[in-house]
Design a protein around this motif. Structure first.
Motif, PDB file in Angstrom:
ATOM      1  N   PHE A  58       0.830  -1.202   0.000  1.00  0.00           N
ATOM      2  CA  PHE A  58       0.000   0.000   0.000  1.00  0.00           C
ATOM      3  C   PHE A  58       0.868   1.257   0.000  1.00  0.00           C
ATOM      4  O   PHE A  58       1.976   1.248   0.551  1.00  0.00           O
ATOM      5  CB  PHE A  58      -0.896   0.018   1.241  1.00  0.00           C
ATOM      6  CG  PHE A  58      -1.793  -1.177   1.358  1.00  0.00           C
ATOM      7  CD1 PHE A  58      -2.994  -1.224   0.662  1.00  0.00           C
ATOM      8  CD2 PHE A  58      -1.435  -2.253   2.140  1.00  0.00           C
ATOM      9  CE1 PHE A  58      -3.825  -2.327   0.758  1.00  0.00           C
ATOM     10  CE2 PHE A  58      -2.256  -3.363   2.248  1.00  0.00           C
ATOM     11  CZ  PHE A  58      -3.456  -3.405   1.554  1.00  0.00           C
ATOM     12  N   PRO A  61      -0.333   6.491   3.702  1.00  0.00           N
ATOM     13  CA  PRO A  61      -1.561   7.300   3.695  1.00  0.00           C
ATOM     14  C   PRO A  61      -1.287   8.769   3.386  1.00  0.00           C
ATOM     15  O   PRO A  61      -0.275   9.345   3.808  1.00  0.00           O
ATOM     16  CB  PRO A  61      -2.099   7.108   5.108  1.00  0.00           C
ATOM     17  CG  PRO A  61      -1.638   5.735   5.497  1.00  0.00           C
ATOM     18  CD  PRO A  61      -0.267   5.615   4.889  1.00  0.00           C
ATOM     19  N   TYR A 227      -4.914 -11.261  13.793  1.00  0.00           N
ATOM     20  CA  TYR A 227      -6.108 -11.722  13.077  1.00  0.00           C
ATOM     21  C   TYR A 227      -6.908 -12.708  13.922  1.00  0.00           C
ATOM     22  O   TYR A 227      -6.394 -13.329  14.854  1.00  0.00           O
ATOM     23  CB  TYR A 227      -5.695 -12.385  11.754  1.00  0.00           C
ATOM     24  CG  TYR A 227      -4.686 -11.588  10.977  1.00  0.00           C
ATOM     25  CD1 TYR A 227      -5.044 -10.399  10.337  1.00  0.00           C
ATOM     26  CD2 TYR A 227      -3.359 -11.988  10.906  1.00  0.00           C
ATOM     27  CE1 TYR A 227      -4.110  -9.653   9.637  1.00  0.00           C
ATOM     28  CE2 TYR A 227      -2.413 -11.245  10.208  1.00  0.00           C
ATOM     29  CZ  TYR A 227      -2.791 -10.075   9.582  1.00  0.00           C
ATOM     30  OH  TYR A 227      -1.864  -9.331   8.904  1.00  0.00           O
ATOM     31  N   TYR A 256       2.049   1.632   9.122  1.00  0.00           N
ATOM     32  CA  TYR A 256       1.588   2.743   8.292  1.00  0.00           C
ATOM     33  C   TYR A 256       2.128   2.683   6.852  1.00  0.00           C
ATOM     34  O   TYR A 256       2.079   3.682   6.149  1.00  0.00           O
ATOM     35  CB  TYR A 256       1.998   4.069   8.938  1.00  0.00           C
ATOM     36  CG  TYR A 256       1.458   4.233  10.339  1.00  0.00           C
ATOM     37  CD1 TYR A 256       0.145   4.633  10.575  1.00  0.00           C
ATOM     38  CD2 TYR A 256       2.266   3.965  11.439  1.00  0.00           C
ATOM     39  CE1 TYR A 256      -0.349   4.766  11.859  1.00  0.00           C
ATOM     40  CE2 TYR A 256       1.788   4.093  12.745  1.00  0.00           C
ATOM     41  CZ  TYR A 256       0.479   4.490  12.942  1.00  0.00           C
ATOM     42  OH  TYR A 256      -0.006   4.609  14.216  1.00  0.00           O
ATOM     43  N   ASP A 304      -7.670   4.152  11.147  1.00  0.00           N
ATOM     44  CA  ASP A 304      -8.586   3.698  10.102  1.00  0.00           C
ATOM     45  C   ASP A 304      -7.845   3.064   8.929  1.00  0.00           C
ATOM     46  O   ASP A 304      -8.224   2.001   8.426  1.00  0.00           O
ATOM     47  CB  ASP A 304      -9.450   4.862   9.604  1.00  0.00           C
ATOM     48  CG  ASP A 304     -10.468   5.315  10.637  1.00  0.00           C
ATOM     49  OD1 ASP A 304     -10.644   4.601  11.647  1.00  0.00           O
ATOM     50  OD2 ASP A 304     -11.066   6.401  10.452  1.00  0.00           O
ATOM     51  N   ALA A 305      -6.776   3.743   8.471  1.00  0.00           N
ATOM     52  CA  ALA A 305      -6.013   3.208   7.338  1.00  0.00           C
ATOM     53  C   ALA A 305      -5.345   1.891   7.717  1.00  0.00           C
ATOM     54  O   ALA A 305      -5.241   0.968   6.900  1.00  0.00           O
ATOM     55  CB  ALA A 305      -4.965   4.223   6.883  1.00  0.00           C
ATOM     56  N   ALA A 307      -6.511  -0.287   9.887  1.00  0.00           N
ATOM     57  CA  ALA A 307      -7.547  -1.317   9.902  1.00  0.00           C
ATOM     58  C   ALA A 307      -7.879  -1.787   8.489  1.00  0.00           C
ATOM     59  O   ALA A 307      -8.100  -2.984   8.249  1.00  0.00           O
ATOM     60  CB  ALA A 307      -8.799  -0.779  10.593  1.00  0.00           C
ATOM     61  N   GLU A 308      -7.905  -0.850   7.536  1.00  0.00           N
ATOM     62  CA  GLU A 308      -8.188  -1.223   6.150  1.00  0.00           C
ATOM     63  C   GLU A 308      -7.105  -2.140   5.598  1.00  0.00           C
ATOM     64  O   GLU A 308      -7.403  -3.148   4.935  1.00  0.00           O
ATOM     65  CB  GLU A 308      -8.302   0.042   5.294  1.00  0.00           C
ATOM     66  CG  GLU A 308      -8.668  -0.240   3.843  1.00  0.00           C
ATOM     67  CD  GLU A 308      -8.792   1.031   3.013  1.00  0.00           C
ATOM     68  OE1 GLU A 308      -8.852   0.916   1.780  1.00  0.00           O
ATOM     69  OE2 GLU A 308      -8.835   2.136   3.601  1.00  0.00           O
ATOM     70  N   MET A 309      -5.838  -1.812   5.868  1.00  0.00           N
ATOM     71  CA  MET A 309      -4.743  -2.676   5.422  1.00  0.00           C
ATOM     72  C   MET A 309      -4.835  -4.035   6.101  1.00  0.00           C
ATOM     73  O   MET A 309      -4.600  -5.078   5.481  1.00  0.00           O
ATOM     74  CB  MET A 309      -3.398  -2.015   5.711  1.00  0.00           C
ATOM     75  CG  MET A 309      -3.079  -0.850   4.798  1.00  0.00           C
ATOM     76  SD  MET A 309      -1.388  -0.215   4.998  1.00  0.00           S
ATOM     77  CE  MET A 309      -1.568   0.787   6.481  1.00  0.00           C
ATOM     78  N   ARG A 311      -7.453  -5.662   7.085  1.00  0.00           N
ATOM     79  CA  ARG A 311      -8.488  -6.503   6.467  1.00  0.00           C
ATOM     80  C   ARG A 311      -7.974  -7.142   5.175  1.00  0.00           C
ATOM     81  O   ARG A 311      -8.276  -8.308   4.880  1.00  0.00           O
ATOM     82  CB  ARG A 311      -9.738  -5.665   6.198  1.00  0.00           C
ATOM     83  CG  ARG A 311     -10.533  -5.339   7.458  1.00  0.00           C
ATOM     84  CD  ARG A 311     -11.879  -4.726   7.134  1.00  0.00           C
ATOM     85  NE  ARG A 311     -11.748  -3.354   6.627  1.00  0.00           N
ATOM     86  CZ  ARG A 311     -11.727  -2.264   7.387  1.00  0.00           C
ATOM     87  NH1 ARG A 311     -11.811  -2.386   8.707  1.00  0.00           N
ATOM     88  NH2 ARG A 311     -11.631  -1.051   6.855  1.00  0.00           N
ATOM     89  N   ALA A 312      -7.202  -6.375   4.404  1.00  0.00           N
ATOM     90  CA  ALA A 312      -6.631  -6.941   3.173  1.00  0.00           C
ATOM     91  C   ALA A 312      -5.613  -8.029   3.493  1.00  0.00           C
ATOM     92  O   ALA A 312      -5.603  -9.097   2.851  1.00  0.00           O
ATOM     93  CB  ALA A 312      -5.972  -5.833   2.349  1.00  0.00           C
ATOM     94  N   ARG A 315      -7.418 -11.245   4.502  1.00  0.00           N
ATOM     95  CA  ARG A 315      -7.955 -11.950   3.334  1.00  0.00           C
ATOM     96  C   ARG A 315      -6.845 -12.710   2.609  1.00  0.00           C
ATOM     97  O   ARG A 315      -7.016 -13.892   2.251  1.00  0.00           O
ATOM     98  CB  ARG A 315      -8.605 -10.937   2.387  1.00  0.00           C
ATOM     99  CG  ARG A 315      -9.204 -11.543   1.132  1.00  0.00           C
ATOM    100  CD  ARG A 315      -9.828 -10.483   0.245  1.00  0.00           C
ATOM    101  NE  ARG A 315      -8.831  -9.569  -0.322  1.00  0.00           N
ATOM    102  CZ  ARG A 315      -8.734  -8.271   0.008  1.00  0.00           C
ATOM    103  NH1 ARG A 315      -9.546  -7.733   0.902  1.00  0.00           N
ATOM    104  NH2 ARG A 315      -7.812  -7.502  -0.566  1.00  0.00           N
TER     105      ARG A 315
END
Length: 414
Positions: A58, A61, A227, A256, A304-305, A307-309, A311-312, A315
């Motif tokens: 990623f 941010p 996780y 980050y 927030d960023a 948490a988004e990473m 989740r990826a 997966r």
């Protein structure tokens, strides 16, 4: 004529040596070497997919980048700043540590470093005298033993495998302890295995360290990457009696997506932090002010960023574990943290594969790179032959394509 004395022989050898024995004994970072080779092959037109480097795919941010841009224009950051870190960053790190870990420290207990590696080396340099032993659970990240040796210490490996979730027990640690043991290295979540120690095991290990008067260096750089039901536990929070003998290493790189910004830190007792700061004042002086300004925005902002990473990564974690376990001869435990899998490939060693019989995981990794154009890191780099480390911090499509290539190649092993 009489033979040369040992002293004369050693003086002669030293005189002929171009590189010091201390530095000459350090090996290249295996993970960076694999990553460099993969990138070189890609530059030459080969469609290599790299699972080598532990680097989020990623971008950093945007609000963090904006803070760096503003810092570039501020004349204050065009000059030297305190060697131990910008006061406002040290304050922000202390606040972040309380917010995220529940551990209260003062800014005077913080040293800002050029990435986590410098923090690790300076911590060991501040704690170790020649011959002091450090217990190092294996599999371990490649830099730990080299930093210990460079600081004059002796790494003592304690090996865990997939049958225990790559977690060592108090009984194993006690069996490795000697009168020369000074420090325990404790890492959870772990690189390279993704192992996360449950709170009760963290407490047991911490109380064992207290009982024997040991120091602990704990690397918390993957604290936010856990996780499922796994939870991160900070050792000095779980065992407060250990706080005065604990050094925490952390940084912005993984959380980050800031691996290239090179900002890490160590937290510890004030006397140790002062000694490490003195060392840094002669080694590198202050960390880049622009990077420090970016780090202030990172640790002060919301998660927030992150948490988004996360989740990826989760997966991808489930995808790569499933696909690897579909390969005969591969056993891949499900990691609970970080962004690595560490499958055993011992059952594949010695089998014929494209006209070769790789006898080690080093040789198997070479065959995989040459035949499948997939870069992985062999377990020898982490102190445990017979395994491979794959980072799943890469795009979903590349991950599926890369593991599909592995499935196709390794299915040929006979």
């Amino acid at each position: 004529m009489s033979a040369a004395t040992p002293t004369a022989q050693s003086a002669s050898a030293a005189a002929g040596r171009r590189v010091s024995a201390r530095v000459g004994a350090i090996s290249e970072s295996a993970t960076l070497a694999v990553d460099a080779k993969a990138k070189a092959l890609k530059a030459a037109g080969r469609p290599v997919i790299g699972f080598g480097a532990g680097e989020p795919d990623f971008p950093t941010p945007g609000y963090i980048v904006d803070a760096a841009v503003a810092a570039c224009r501020d004349p204050r950051f065009h000059r030297y700043t305190p060697a131990g870190g910008l006061p406002e960053l040290k304050q922000a790190i202390a606040a972040k540590t309380l917010r995220d870990s529940g551990y209260e420290v003062s800014p005077s207990q913080v040293l800002v470093t050029n990435g986590g590696k410098q923090a690790i080396y300076e911590a060991f340099a501040a704690l170790l005298d020649p011959g002091d032993e450090v217990i190092v659970p294996a599999p371990y990240w490649t830099t730990y033993p080299e930093s210990i040796r460079l600081a004059g210490g002796v790494p003592v490996e304690v090996v865990a495998d997939e049958t225990t979730g790559y977690r060592v027990s108090v009984e194993q640690l006690e069996a490795a302890r000697t009168e020369r043991t000074k420090v325990l290295l404790f890492v959870s979540p772990s690189n390279p295995t993704g192992a996360v120690y449950p709170r009760e095991q963290v407490e047991a290990i911490g109380r064992w360290a207290v009982e024997h008067g040991l120091w602990v260096l704990t690397d918390e750089i993957y604290e936010h990457l856990v996780y499922g039901d796994a939870e991160f536990s900070s050792l000095p929070v779980v065992v407060p009696e250990l706080a005065d003998r604990t050094v925490i290493v952390n940084g912005v790189a993984k959380t980050y997506a800031m691996t290239g910004w090179r900002v890490g830190w160590l937290i510890g007792p004030q006397d140790v932090v002062k000694a490490a700061t003195n060392l840094q004042s002669h080694a590198t002086s202050n960390v880049s002010n622009v990077a420090q300004a970016a780090a202030i925005a990172a640790v002060s902002g919301d998660l927030d960023a992150v948490a988004e990473m996360g989740r990826a990564f989760d997966r991808r974690r489930r995808t790569i574990v499933k696909m690897l376990n579909e390969i005969d001869g591969v056993v891949c435990p499900e990691p609970e943290g970080a962004f690595y899998v560490y499958p055993s490939v011992k059952a594949l060693l010695g089998k014929e594969l494209r006209g070769r019989r790789p006898a080690t995981s080093v040789e198997l990794a070479e065959v995989i790179l040459e035949e499948a154009e997939v870069a992985v890191v062999p377990g020898e780099a982490f102190g445990t032959p017979g395994y491979l480390r794959l980072s799943y911090a890469l795009g979903d499509d590349d991950l599926v394509e890369g593991v599909s290539r592995l499935q196709k190649l390794l299915a040929e092993a006979v």
